[in-house]
Design a protein around this motif. Structure first.
Motif, PDB file in Angstrom:
ATOM      1  N   VAL A  39       0.843  -1.203   0.000  1.00 18.81           N
ATOM      2  CA  VAL A  39       0.000   0.000   0.000  1.00 18.81           C
ATOM      3  C   VAL A  39       0.880   1.256   0.000  1.00 18.81           C
ATOM      4  O   VAL A  39       1.770   1.393   0.831  1.00 18.81           O
ATOM      5  N   ARG A  40       0.601   2.161  -0.964  1.00 23.20           N
ATOM      6  CA  ARG A  40       1.383   3.399  -1.052  1.00 23.20           C
ATOM      7  C   ARG A  40       0.736   4.507  -0.229  1.00 23.20           C
ATOM      8  O   ARG A  40      -0.483   4.633  -0.212  1.00 23.20           O
ATOM      9  N   ARG A  41       1.569   5.297   0.414  1.00 22.33           N
ATOM     10  CA  ARG A  41       1.065   6.440   1.174  1.00 22.33           C
ATOM     11  C   ARG A  41       0.491   7.489   0.228  1.00 22.33           C
ATOM     12  O   ARG A  41       0.968   7.645  -0.901  1.00 22.33           O
ATOM     13  N   ALA A  42      -0.475   8.262   0.764  1.00 23.82           N
ATOM     14  CA  ALA A  42      -1.062   9.346  -0.035  1.00 23.82           C
ATOM     15  C   ALA A  42       0.037  10.311  -0.492  1.00 23.82           C
ATOM     16  O   ALA A  42       0.007  10.842  -1.613  1.00 23.82           O
ATOM     17  N   TRP A  43       1.041  10.534   0.360  1.00 22.21           N
ATOM     18  CA  TRP A  43       2.151  11.439   0.028  1.00 22.21           C
ATOM     19  C   TRP A  43       2.833  11.002  -1.271  1.00 22.21           C
ATOM     20  O   TRP A  43       3.021  11.797  -2.203  1.00 22.21           O
ATOM     21  N   ASP A  44       3.180   9.731  -1.326  1.00 18.17           N
ATOM     22  CA  ASP A  44       3.871   9.201  -2.510  1.00 18.17           C
ATOM     23  C   ASP A  44       2.937   9.209  -3.726  1.00 18.17           C
ATOM     24  O   ASP A  44       3.351   9.516  -4.838  1.00 18.17           O
ATOM     25  N   GLU A  45       1.695   8.880  -3.447  1.00 14.32           N
ATOM     26  CA  GLU A  45       0.684   8.827  -4.508  1.00 14.32           C
ATOM     27  C   GLU A  45       0.507  10.214  -5.147  1.00 14.32           C
ATOM     28  O   GLU A  45       0.332  10.329  -6.351  1.00 14.32           O
ATOM     29  N   ASN A  46       0.580  11.261  -4.323  1.00 13.19           N
ATOM     30  CA  ASN A  46       0.383  12.624  -4.836  1.00 13.19           C
ATOM     31  C   ASN A  46       1.622  13.174  -5.522  1.00 13.19           C
ATOM     32  O   ASN A  46       1.519  13.876  -6.526  1.00 13.19           O
ATOM     33  N   PHE A  47       2.808  12.883  -4.948  1.00  9.89           N
ATOM     34  CA  PHE A  47       4.016  13.539  -5.466  1.00  9.89           C
ATOM     35  C   PHE A  47       4.777  12.713  -6.511  1.00  9.89           C
ATOM     36  O   PHE A  47       5.327  13.276  -7.451  1.00  9.89           O
ATOM     37  N   TRP A  48       4.884  11.414  -6.318  1.00  6.72           N
ATOM     38  CA  TRP A  48       5.737  10.626  -7.226  1.00  6.72           C
ATOM     39  C   TRP A  48       5.387  10.799  -8.709  1.00  6.72           C
ATOM     40  O   TRP A  48       6.293  10.955  -9.543  1.00  6.72           O
ATOM     41  N   PRO A  49       4.088  10.790  -9.078  1.00  8.19           N
ATOM     42  CA  PRO A  49       3.794  10.894 -10.518  1.00  8.19           C
ATOM     43  C   PRO A  49       4.269  12.209 -11.137  1.00  8.19           C
ATOM     44  O   PRO A  49       4.342  12.332 -12.355  1.00  8.19           O
ATOM     45  N   LEU A  50       4.605  13.203 -10.289  1.00  7.48           N
ATOM     46  CA  LEU A  50       5.040  14.498 -10.828  1.00  7.48           C
ATOM     47  C   LEU A  50       6.522  14.524 -11.162  1.00  7.48           C
ATOM     48  O   LEU A  50       7.024  15.496 -11.730  1.00  7.48           O
ATOM     49  N   ALA A  51       7.245  13.454 -10.786  1.00 12.16           N
ATOM     50  CA  ALA A  51       8.706  13.442 -10.986  1.00 12.16           C
ATOM     51  C   ALA A  51       9.056  12.953 -12.397  1.00 12.16           C
ATOM     52  O   ALA A  51       9.922  12.097 -12.568  1.00 12.16           O
ATOM     53  N   GLU A  60       7.445  23.509  -8.777  1.00  9.66           N
ATOM     54  CA  GLU A  60       6.359  24.466  -9.064  1.00  9.66           C
ATOM     55  C   GLU A  60       5.009  23.947  -8.551  1.00  9.66           C
ATOM     56  O   GLU A  60       4.124  24.725  -8.235  1.00  9.66           O
ATOM     57  N   LYS A  61       4.894  22.621  -8.496  1.00  5.95           N
ATOM     58  CA  LYS A  61       3.587  22.041  -8.139  1.00  5.95           C
ATOM     59  C   LYS A  61       3.454  21.792  -6.637  1.00  5.95           C
ATOM     60  O   LYS A  61       2.397  21.394  -6.165  1.00  5.95           O
ATOM     61  N   ILE A  62       4.556  22.007  -5.891  1.00  2.00           N
ATOM     62  CA  ILE A  62       4.533  21.684  -4.454  1.00  2.00           C
ATOM     63  C   ILE A  62       3.433  22.458  -3.695  1.00  2.00           C
ATOM     64  O   ILE A  62       2.644  21.836  -2.963  1.00  2.00           O
ATOM     65  N   PRO A  63       3.333  23.804  -3.863  1.00  2.00           N
ATOM     66  CA  PRO A  63       2.353  24.537  -3.043  1.00  2.00           C
ATOM     67  C   PRO A  63       0.922  24.017  -3.227  1.00  2.00           C
ATOM     68  O   PRO A  63       0.181  23.873  -2.247  1.00  2.00           O
ATOM     69  N   LYS A  64       0.557  23.708  -4.462  1.00  2.00           N
ATOM     70  CA  LYS A  64      -0.822  23.256  -4.711  1.00  2.00           C
ATOM     71  C   LYS A  64      -1.094  21.926  -3.990  1.00  2.00           C
ATOM     72  O   LYS A  64      -2.115  21.749  -3.347  1.00  2.00           O
ATOM     73  N   ILE A  65      -0.145  20.995  -4.091  1.00  2.00           N
ATOM     74  CA  ILE A  65      -0.358  19.678  -3.471  1.00  2.00           C
ATOM     75  C   ILE A  65      -0.415  19.829  -1.945  1.00  2.00           C
ATOM     76  O   ILE A  65      -1.259  19.227  -1.286  1.00  2.00           O
ATOM     77  N   LEU A  66       0.490  20.645  -1.398  1.00  2.00           N
ATOM     78  CA  LEU A  66       0.482  20.815   0.059  1.00  2.00           C
ATOM     79  C   LEU A  66      -0.845  21.422   0.518  1.00  2.00           C
ATOM     80  O   LEU A  66      -1.390  21.044   1.553  1.00  2.00           O
ATOM     81  N   GLN A  67      -1.363  22.338  -0.300  1.00  2.00           N
ATOM     82  CA  GLN A  67      -2.652  22.953   0.045  1.00  2.00           C
ATOM     83  C   GLN A  67      -3.774  21.907  -0.019  1.00  2.00           C
ATOM     84  O   GLN A  67      -4.581  21.798   0.896  1.00  2.00           O
TER      85      GLN A  67
END
Ligand SMILES: Cc1cc2nc3c(=O)[nH]c(=O)nc-3n(C[C@H](O)[C@H](O)[C@H](O)COP(=O)(O)OP(=O)(O)OC[C@H]3O[C@@H](n4cnc5c(N)ncnc54)[C@H](O)[C@@H]3O)c2cc1C
Length: 399
Positions: free
Chosen positions: A365-377, A386-393
């Motif tokens: 099971v992948r964490r939501a953190w990885d699920e949200n950020f990894w595909p952007l790499a 550039e996409k960090i602020p939106k995801i953190l929000q």
């Protein structure tokens, strides 16, 4: 500083985070590049061993930071933490780069003609000021400041003209925070293999400035000659995220890649037993092994308390043992936190088909953190950040 400087419990990690968070703003941004030397007060957090094994998570670190600072004020620190996430996502989508590194390391180990030069670099006997001190500091303490890691790698590759993969291997064998993605890709970045044609060349002046004049090495390379490399492979999609049925009786496998399973498998998971993996083969060196060995008791106690289930320690990942334990606990499935590219993932890939064929599937099971950020790499760090602020929000971590 020694490996004992990293007490290996979650409580110690949280306490270090609490102490550091007030300094994660301007103090970090202006002081983070200076390496004042081991045992000296420094502007960096020294949280990496805890985050590497996920005794605490990137989400917790950034949550605590943004609890005390606005995102613009703590931008630099937040971005540094997200470098780790970015490297993991990048490698996850190009797993063959890890295999290429292992092959290159083995090839160079067998064929590099000047073994004596490698020994003298690793022993800190090159006569290069700073470099020799960092080699010894790494072996003795298991930690180097980020800037020292960059200078060391640069001198190894461009001044001493040693193979980058053997330098990366030296780091893996001694760092407490030894990590497949951050280490391999940082060495590749210094060598100019990661960002096409962009190398990192250390200079004596820069070293003198950011070591408070402790070191001012002479005679460093002034030209960065890039090592030979095979082309970077095409991007492959992340493995599909898997959901598990939290209502089925479940056995939990905890690995050193994520020692905080209680924040992945909370209620209503019906965990009826758990194994904590401590297989020295999935870790690189004595410093990392000593750190993880201590965390095992800590993880085992937490898992037992949170899930109210018996726990055991596994010293090797063996399918038959895992099946017996899961069945004895009445489980129909085994869950574990998703292991990123590296030795734990390789070990899981070996047992997964056997577990599936015995009717006790292994679900990662992948964490939501990885699920949200990894595909952007998908590309470089610039478009990623550039996409960090939106995801953190969206994750409720910043306003
Ligand atoms: C050649 C080289 C090899 C490296 N090998 C590793 C490794 O094996 N394992 C590892 O964890 N880090 C590695 N790094 C990254 C970085 O040097 C360490 O994470 C950082 O120095 C840890 O110290 P800190 O916690 O005090 O950092 P801080 O400056 O306080 O940073 C906070 C957190 O951000 C993350 N971070 C900061 N800088 C980086 C970076 N450049 N890349 C990735 N994450 C970063 C870490 O999680 C760190 O704990 C390497 C860097 C280089 C240049």
């Amino acid at each position: 500083m020694s490996p004992e400087s990293f007490p290996a419990t979650r409580v110690a990690a949280l306490s270090r985070l609490t102490q550091f968070a007030p300094r994660a703003g301007q103090a970090y941004a202006s002081g983070r590049n200076t390496d004042p030397g081991p045992d000296q007060p420094s502007a960096v957090s020294k949280l990496s061993p805890y985050v590497r094994y996920r005794l605490i998570t990137e989400q917790e670190v950034i949550g605590a930071t943004l609890g005390q600072h606005s995102l613009p004020a703590a931008e630099k620190y937040v971005q540094e933490v997200l470098w780790r996430t970015y490297w993991k996502g990048w490698l996850e989508m190009r797993p063959s780069v890890w295999m290429q590194f292992l092959q290159e390391r083995d090839r160079q180990r067998d064929s590099f003609p000047n073994a004596r030069a490698i020994r003298s670099a690793e022993a800190g006997e090159t006569g290069i000021e700073g470099f020799d001190d960092w080699a010894r500091e790494l072996v003795e303490t298991g930690y180097l400041h980020n800037h020292a890691r960059m200078w060391f790698a640069s001198i190894w590759i461009f001044t001493l003209r040693l193979p980058w993969a053997l330098g990366a291997d030296f780091f893996l064998r001694h760092l407490v925070d030894a990590d497949a993605a951050s280490n391999t890709l940082s060495w590749r970045w210094v060598a100019g293999l990661q960002t096409a044609g962009k190398t990192y060349l250390a200079t004596g002046d820069n070293i003198a400035r950011f070591t408070n004049g402790r070191f001012a090495p002479k005679g460093l390379a002034t030209i960065a000659t890039m090592p030979r490399d095979v082309a970077t492979p095409e991007l492959c999609p992340l493995p599909q995220a898997v959901l598990f049925d939290a209502h089925k009786p479940t056995y939990l496998l905890v690995t050193p890649d994520d020692l905080n399973p209680e924040s992945v498998f909370g209620a209503p998971a019906k965990i009826s037993g758990a194994s904590i993996l401590f297989d020295p083969e999935t870790l690189w060196g004595d410093n990392a092994r000593a750190f993880v060995a201590t965390t095992i008791n800590d993880a085992s106690e937490r898992v037992g308390n949170v899930f109210k289930c018996p726990t055991t320690v596994l010293d090797t990942l063996d399918a038959a043992t895992l099946i017996t334990q899961a069945r004895a606990a009445g489980a129909e499935q085994i869950v574990t936190s998703y292991a990123p590219v590296g030795p734990v993932a390789d070990a899981l890939a070996r047992v997964a088909p056997i577990l599936a064929s015995e009717g006790v599937p292994l679900i990662q099971v992948r964490r939501a953190w990885d699920e949200n950020f990894w595909p952007l790499a998908t590309k470089g760090f610039f478009p990623f950040k550039e996409k960090i602020p939106k995801i953190l929000q969206e994750m409720g971590l910043s306003r």
